[in-house]
Design an enzyme around this catalytic site. Sequence first.
Site, PDB file in Angstrom:
ATOM      1  N   SER A  86      65.767  22.868  55.531  1.00  0.00           N
ATOM      2  CA  SER A  86      65.253  24.168  55.100  1.00  0.00           C
ATOM      3  C   SER A  86      66.237  25.284  55.406  1.00  0.00           C
ATOM      4  O   SER A  86      67.000  25.207  56.371  1.00  0.00           O
ATOM      5  CB  SER A  86      63.933  24.430  55.833  1.00  0.00           C
ATOM      6  OG  SER A  86      63.534  25.767  55.716  1.00  0.00           O
ATOM      7  N   TYR A  92      58.875  25.430  63.582  1.00  0.00           N
ATOM      8  CA  TYR A  92      59.086  24.632  62.373  1.00  0.00           C
ATOM      9  C   TYR A  92      60.572  24.572  62.031  1.00  0.00           C
ATOM     10  O   TYR A  92      61.146  23.507  61.816  1.00  0.00           O
ATOM     11  CB  TYR A  92      58.304  25.227  61.189  1.00  0.00           C
ATOM     12  CG  TYR A  92      58.785  24.736  59.848  1.00  0.00           C
ATOM     13  CD1 TYR A  92      58.518  23.437  59.420  1.00  0.00           C
ATOM     14  CD2 TYR A  92      59.526  25.565  59.004  1.00  0.00           C
ATOM     15  CE1 TYR A  92      58.974  22.978  58.191  1.00  0.00           C
ATOM     16  CE2 TYR A  92      59.980  25.120  57.781  1.00  0.00           C
ATOM     17  CZ  TYR A  92      59.697  23.823  57.381  1.00  0.00           C
ATOM     18  OH  TYR A  92      60.161  23.374  56.171  1.00  0.00           O
ATOM     19  N   LYS A 130      63.612  21.367  62.104  1.00  0.00           N
ATOM     20  CA  LYS A 130      64.567  21.035  61.042  1.00  0.00           C
ATOM     21  C   LYS A 130      65.989  20.972  61.614  1.00  0.00           C
ATOM     22  O   LYS A 130      66.770  20.075  61.287  1.00  0.00           O
ATOM     23  CB  LYS A 130      64.494  22.055  59.898  1.00  0.00           C
ATOM     24  CG  LYS A 130      63.199  22.019  59.108  1.00  0.00           C
ATOM     25  CD  LYS A 130      62.991  20.688  58.421  1.00  0.00           C
ATOM     26  CE  LYS A 130      61.767  20.681  57.514  1.00  0.00           C
ATOM     27  NZ  LYS A 130      61.506  19.351  56.930  1.00  0.00           N
TER      28      LYS A 130
END
Length: 339
Positions: A125, A150, A154
């Site tokens: 991302s 989050y 990644k």
Amino acid sequence: MKTILITGGTGYIGSHTAVELAAAGYRVVVADNLSNSDTTCLKGVEKITNNKLPFYQVDCCKKEELQSLFNNHRIDGVIHFAAYKAVGESVEKPLVYYSNNITSFLTVLQVLLENGGGNMVFSSSATVYGQPDTLPVTENTPRGKATNPYGNTKKICEDILLDATKANPLLKGIILRYFNPIGAHPSALIGELPRGVPNNLVPFITQTAAGVRDVLQIFGNDYNTPDGTALRDYIDVTDLARAHVCALNKMQEKNGPGSCEIYNVGTGRPLSVLELVQKFCTVNKVDVKYKFAERRAGDVEAVWADTSLANRILEWKAEKPIEETLANAWAWEKKLRGL
């Protein structure tokens, strides 16, 4: 014909990628624990492809469940989507995000290697860039401090894949850093199907237009941008799905990528949140009631991609105009609601 496992394959991006892989001649196996999706989009994929895909309801954190799948199929490569993905929720429940997102990726890699290795495409991302100092971002832009758990999962999973491919000649990897996927398949048979209150902008727009939500909240109108709302790089989900096919194709070439490479997947064209809402209304001739709210924890002010590396090496580029993307998103919502 190569067999590709899609983890998280009943989800939004996974289902669109399954369609593109099948169209490109790959065999597709789908795995999902259905914690944040159901089989609605899988049924849509089967209608579009006219093909029933092998589906396994498995938890990618559980090695024995994954191994049972590998016992039934010779898996040549994996596209790993399985992860929790809500930025705001990750701020509230960091341990849940670290536990699920990292454990599932480690387990998939271990099982892939124990069964002879293969190619891994990791769903990363643009959040790994944090709030970059210069825009657009290239793959050489330093990864910033993650603004939310989050995004940090990644970053950690990227590092795991880079280390694992260096250490294991049977493993090849490509990391695709997505920007903001939106839209739906032109057939309106698959699209974004959030559970509960949407975390992503476009489903919130479409649900508000459909009367499911009273008002759209736009988080922050005091950013240092032309209209005060955040700037993003919105990419059509079918364009994004094609990038995975290009990545797998490239890894199979004799002169393909080395052990692990990283590519931005976006359009390279920034659009503000407010501009996107206004475009949606214009394209689809509907009104969307909105109000401004405080900035959301974990959001950055502006980020968009330089995609020249993917254009050149993967021979991929975003093609769908934003107007078509927003029309497809509305067609999907209307079909869901029977409008």
